[in-house]
Design a protein around this motif. Sequence first.
Motif, PDB file in Angstrom:
ATOM      1  N   PHE A 112      -5.897   8.912  -2.405  1.00 39.88           N
ATOM      2  CA  PHE A 112      -5.761   7.632  -1.708  1.00 39.88           C
ATOM      3  C   PHE A 112      -6.305   6.511  -2.588  1.00 39.88           C
ATOM      4  CE2 PHE A 112      -5.633  10.729   1.660  1.00 39.88           C
ATOM      5  CZ  PHE A 112      -4.717  10.204   2.567  1.00 39.88           C
ATOM      6  N   GLN A 113      -5.731   5.316  -2.420  1.00 42.83           N
ATOM      7  CA  GLN A 113      -6.230   4.140  -3.119  1.00 42.83           C
ATOM      8  C   GLN A 113      -6.279   2.972  -2.137  1.00 42.83           C
ATOM      9  OE1 GLN A 113      -3.192   3.472  -6.218  1.00 42.83           O
ATOM     10  NE2 GLN A 113      -2.621   1.587  -5.170  1.00 42.83           N
ATOM     11  N   SER A 114      -7.222   2.081  -2.384  1.00 42.78           N
ATOM     12  CA  SER A 114      -7.373   0.917  -1.518  1.00 42.78           C
ATOM     13  C   SER A 114      -6.341  -0.145  -1.899  1.00 42.78           C
ATOM     14  CB  SER A 114      -8.779   0.343  -1.664  1.00 42.78           C
ATOM     15  OG  SER A 114      -8.943  -0.786  -0.830  1.00 42.78           O
ATOM     16  N   ALA A 115      -5.635  -0.673  -0.910  1.00 47.62           N
ATOM     17  CA  ALA A 115      -4.584  -1.665  -1.153  1.00 47.62           C
ATOM     18  C   ALA A 115      -5.186  -3.000  -1.560  1.00 47.62           C
ATOM     19  CB  ALA A 115      -3.725  -1.830   0.084  1.00 47.62           C
ATOM     20  N   GLU A 116      -4.696  -3.537  -2.661  1.00 45.84           N
ATOM     21  CA  GLU A 116      -5.134  -4.858  -3.137  1.00 45.84           C
ATOM     22  C   GLU A 116      -3.907  -5.696  -3.460  1.00 45.84           C
ATOM     23  OE1 GLU A 116      -7.765  -4.578  -6.402  1.00 45.84           O
ATOM     24  OE2 GLU A 116      -9.229  -3.300  -5.378  1.00 45.84           O
ATOM     25  N   LYS A 117      -3.899  -6.904  -2.928  1.00 41.63           N
ATOM     26  CA  LYS A 117      -2.757  -7.782  -3.163  1.00 41.63           C
ATOM     27  C   LYS A 117      -2.957  -8.558  -4.463  1.00 41.63           C
ATOM     28  CE  LYS A 117      -0.851  -8.326   1.439  1.00 41.63           C
ATOM     29  NZ  LYS A 117      -0.254  -9.257   2.414  1.00 41.63           N
ATOM     30  N   LEU A 389       8.937  -2.465  -9.563  1.00 45.65           N
ATOM     31  CA  LEU A 389       8.483  -3.285 -10.689  1.00 45.65           C
ATOM     32  C   LEU A 389       8.982  -2.696 -11.993  1.00 45.65           C
ATOM     33  CD1 LEU A 389       4.791  -4.278  -9.884  1.00 45.65           C
ATOM     34  CD2 LEU A 389       6.793  -5.764  -9.997  1.00 45.65           C
ATOM     35  N   ASN A 390       8.911  -1.390 -12.095  1.00 47.89           N
ATOM     36  CA  ASN A 390       9.415  -0.642 -13.236  1.00 47.89           C
ATOM     37  C   ASN A 390       9.592   0.808 -12.794  1.00 47.89           C
ATOM     38  OD1 ASN A 390       6.710   0.532 -13.489  1.00 47.89           O
ATOM     39  ND2 ASN A 390       6.137  -1.436 -14.401  1.00 47.89           N
ATOM     40  N   SER A 391       9.767   1.699 -13.753  1.00 44.87           N
ATOM     41  CA  SER A 391      10.010   3.101 -13.407  1.00 44.87           C
ATOM     42  C   SER A 391       8.760   3.795 -12.848  1.00 44.87           C
ATOM     43  CB  SER A 391      10.507   3.865 -14.639  1.00 44.87           C
ATOM     44  OG  SER A 391       9.539   3.817 -15.682  1.00 44.87           O
ATOM     45  N   LYS A 392       7.580   3.171 -12.992  1.00 43.15           N
ATOM     46  CA  LYS A 392       6.341   3.809 -12.548  1.00 43.15           C
ATOM     47  C   LYS A 392       5.662   3.123 -11.365  1.00 43.15           C
ATOM     48  CE  LYS A 392       5.295   5.641 -17.160  1.00 43.15           C
ATOM     49  NZ  LYS A 392       4.319   5.675 -18.269  1.00 43.15           N
ATOM     50  N   SER A 393       5.989   1.858 -11.125  1.00 44.11           N
ATOM     51  CA  SER A 393       5.274   1.088 -10.100  1.00 44.11           C
ATOM     52  C   SER A 393       6.240   0.475  -9.098  1.00 44.11           C
ATOM     53  CB  SER A 393       4.431  -0.024 -10.741  1.00 44.11           C
ATOM     54  OG  SER A 393       3.496   0.525 -11.656  1.00 44.11           O
ATOM     55  N   PHE A 394       5.731   0.311  -7.864  1.00 46.23           N
ATOM     56  CA  PHE A 394       6.500  -0.292  -6.775  1.00 46.23           C
ATOM     57  C   PHE A 394       5.668  -1.398  -6.146  1.00 46.23           C
ATOM     58  CE2 PHE A 394       8.088  -0.697  -2.457  1.00 46.23           C
ATOM     59  CZ  PHE A 394       9.466  -0.626  -2.620  1.00 46.23           C
ATOM     60  N   ALA A 395       6.279  -2.545  -5.906  1.00 48.64           N
ATOM     61  CA  ALA A 395       5.586  -3.681  -5.297  1.00 48.64           C
ATOM     62  C   ALA A 395       5.918  -3.730  -3.807  1.00 48.64           C
ATOM     63  CB  ALA A 395       5.991  -4.977  -5.986  1.00 48.64           C
ATOM     64  N   ILE A 396       4.912  -3.516  -2.947  1.00 44.28           N
ATOM     65  CA  ILE A 396       5.100  -3.591  -1.501  1.00 44.28           C
ATOM     66  C   ILE A 396       4.837  -5.028  -1.060  1.00 44.28           C
ATOM     67  CG2 ILE A 396       4.318  -2.749   0.744  1.00 44.28           C
ATOM     68  CD1 ILE A 396       3.432  -0.174  -0.594  1.00 44.28           C
ATOM     69  N   THR A 397       5.866  -5.700  -0.587  1.00 44.30           N
ATOM     70  CA  THR A 397       5.721  -7.088  -0.143  1.00 44.30           C
ATOM     71  C   THR A 397       5.475  -7.190   1.355  1.00 44.30           C
ATOM     72  OG1 THR A 397       8.139  -7.226   0.036  1.00 44.30           O
ATOM     73  CG2 THR A 397       7.137  -7.971  -2.024  1.00 44.30           C
ATOM     74  N   GLU A 398       5.880  -6.182   2.134  1.00 45.25           N
ATOM     75  CA  GLU A 398       5.666  -6.181   3.582  1.00 45.25           C
ATOM     76  C   GLU A 398       5.358  -4.762   4.034  1.00 45.25           C
ATOM     77  OE1 GLU A 398       8.703  -7.971   5.991  1.00 45.25           O
ATOM     78  OE2 GLU A 398       9.225  -9.439   4.441  1.00 45.25           O
ATOM     79  N   GLY A 399       4.419  -4.651   5.012  1.00 46.92           N
ATOM     80  CA  GLY A 399       4.144  -3.362   5.623  1.00 46.92           C
ATOM     81  C   GLY A 399       2.754  -2.822   5.366  1.00 46.92           C
ATOM     82  N   VAL A 400       2.071  -3.277   4.322  1.00 42.43           N
ATOM     83  CA  VAL A 400       0.728  -2.799   3.991  1.00 42.43           C
ATOM     84  C   VAL A 400      -0.188  -4.010   3.810  1.00 42.43           C
ATOM     85  CG1 VAL A 400      -0.682  -1.575   2.301  1.00 42.43           C
ATOM     86  CG2 VAL A 400       1.562  -0.674   2.932  1.00 42.43           C
ATOM     87  N   GLU A 401      -1.371  -3.934   4.438  1.00 38.32           N
ATOM     88  CA  GLU A 401      -2.322  -5.046   4.371  1.00 38.32           C
ATOM     89  C   GLU A 401      -3.452  -4.733   3.392  1.00 38.32           C
ATOM     90  OE1 GLU A 401      -1.859  -7.902   5.751  1.00 38.32           O
ATOM     91  OE2 GLU A 401      -0.028  -7.265   6.798  1.00 38.32           O
ATOM     92  N   GLN A 402      -4.135  -5.803   3.019  1.00 37.83           N
ATOM     93  CA  GLN A 402      -5.270  -5.700   2.109  1.00 37.83           C
ATOM     94  C   GLN A 402      -6.334  -4.740   2.663  1.00 37.83           C
ATOM     95  OE1 GLN A 402      -5.603  -7.559  -0.770  1.00 37.83           O
ATOM     96  NE2 GLN A 402      -7.710  -7.172  -1.321  1.00 37.83           N
ATOM     97  N   GLY A 403      -6.821  -3.816   1.816  1.00 33.36           N
ATOM     98  CA  GLY A 403      -7.888  -2.918   2.188  1.00 33.36           C
ATOM     99  C   GLY A 403      -7.457  -1.608   2.820  1.00 33.36           C
ATOM    100  N   TRP A 404      -6.198  -1.455   3.159  1.00 33.86           N
ATOM    101  CA  TRP A 404      -5.743  -0.195   3.745  1.00 33.86           C
ATOM    102  C   TRP A 404      -5.813   0.920   2.705  1.00 33.86           C
ATOM    103  CZ3 TRP A 404      -0.786  -1.242   7.174  1.00 33.86           C
ATOM    104  CH2 TRP A 404      -1.158  -2.054   8.248  1.00 33.86           C
ATOM    105  N   GLN A 405      -6.052   2.143   3.201  1.00 30.63           N
ATOM    106  CA  GLN A 405      -6.096   3.309   2.326  1.00 30.63           C
ATOM    107  C   GLN A 405      -4.677   3.906   2.225  1.00 30.63           C
ATOM    108  OE1 GLN A 405      -8.847   4.547   0.538  1.00 30.63           O
ATOM    109  NE2 GLN A 405      -9.605   2.518   1.160  1.00 30.63           N
TER     110      GLN A 405
END
Length: 423
Positions: A112-117, A389-405
Amino acid sequence: MKDKILSFLKHLTEKVKPILHKGADHGTHHVKVAAAGLAGLYWNLSPQNRYRVRLAAFAFAILSLGIVVGRVTNVNRAVKIEASDKALKVESSGILELKLPGVTLNPAIYVFQSAEKVQVPVDIKVPGRLAFNAEKSKVLSARAPGRVERIYAFDGAQVDIGSPIVEMYSPEFLSAQQEYLLSSKTAKVLEANKTMSDLLGDARITQQAAANRMRNLGAGEGDIKSIETTGKTTNNLIMRSPLKGVVVKRNVEPGSAVSLGDVIATLADPKQLWFLGNVFEQDFRMIKQGQKMVLRLEAYPEKEFIAYANYIAPTVDPQTRALLIRADVENTDDLLRPDMYASASLTTGTADAVVVPQSAIVRVRENRYAIIKVGPETFRRVPVKGYDLNSKSFAITEGVEQGWQVLAEGAVLLNDRFAKQED
């Protein structure tokens, strides 16, 4: 041995059946008779068969005793019933909540990782293809009727400026040479006779006109100077490359006749390419000249090629309903080829997003989900929106808030539990 015992028991059963069928209505007397009959039947057997009957009876007794003992010993045994982990809650928004009481996820598999915008570029996808830069390409065509005598550079040949491409015989070129040679000789004679200066000017004009005619037919400056120096004409015209590049396509064969305007060869610079992309109507308002474009090709999935938009078509293609956008592409490493399909990411701005690994995104048909931890044994699968964003990363613009695991690794495995509960 087993077959013989079974055969004997079958024979014994057939003997007893008539007695049993008479029923209980005949009373105890018949039971005793039946018992006496069985005893007599047993003692009438040979010693070997009597041994087999005893063996079968002993085995049956052991089996019956085992069944009885098993029932007695299990009747009061406490059976531990594990709590079911099927605790799925479905919300109207499409969010699924799963409880796993008593289950500890392996931290080596589920990370798990903490969500950071953070600020990420906002891109639109532009499909397209590569092409030769038309500004760096040339078509070599016949400027006079003639016949191809020799080909110096075939398809794919590397050429420099002035490199010979084809040699052709042309009567018109011979005539232009003779005209230039005659006017040159006349000018030299008139130069020697200073009393005819007026005629010398006319001869110089005629000489220059003949030289321009030769240039228009494809002759180079070296060809013109050679005629003036040697005083001799050449039989054939050598057509030379006007640029440094490659022969993309050759349209003639040795010995073939060509007419005025026939294409002889196409030349281009392979290091200067264009990307021709299609931008669809919903994205028109977000594009402008000078925007950065990142090109990706199937041939090189790990490489990125940078280009900048330098042209936007003034009209929409009526067939595709798309707007043509063009960008210069530097092919310094010679990795790219014209007509390769490419996909460009056109940066149109920035936005706040949670960046997660691609492994954190669960794709179910056209939908994307992320799994978050809301308690020690409680997990939620939430629908998200965003883009690669690229082949390794995805940018979540909606659905996940700051600090969520957010479950960054192992999301597909945990999603299997959600899928099983849904079933």
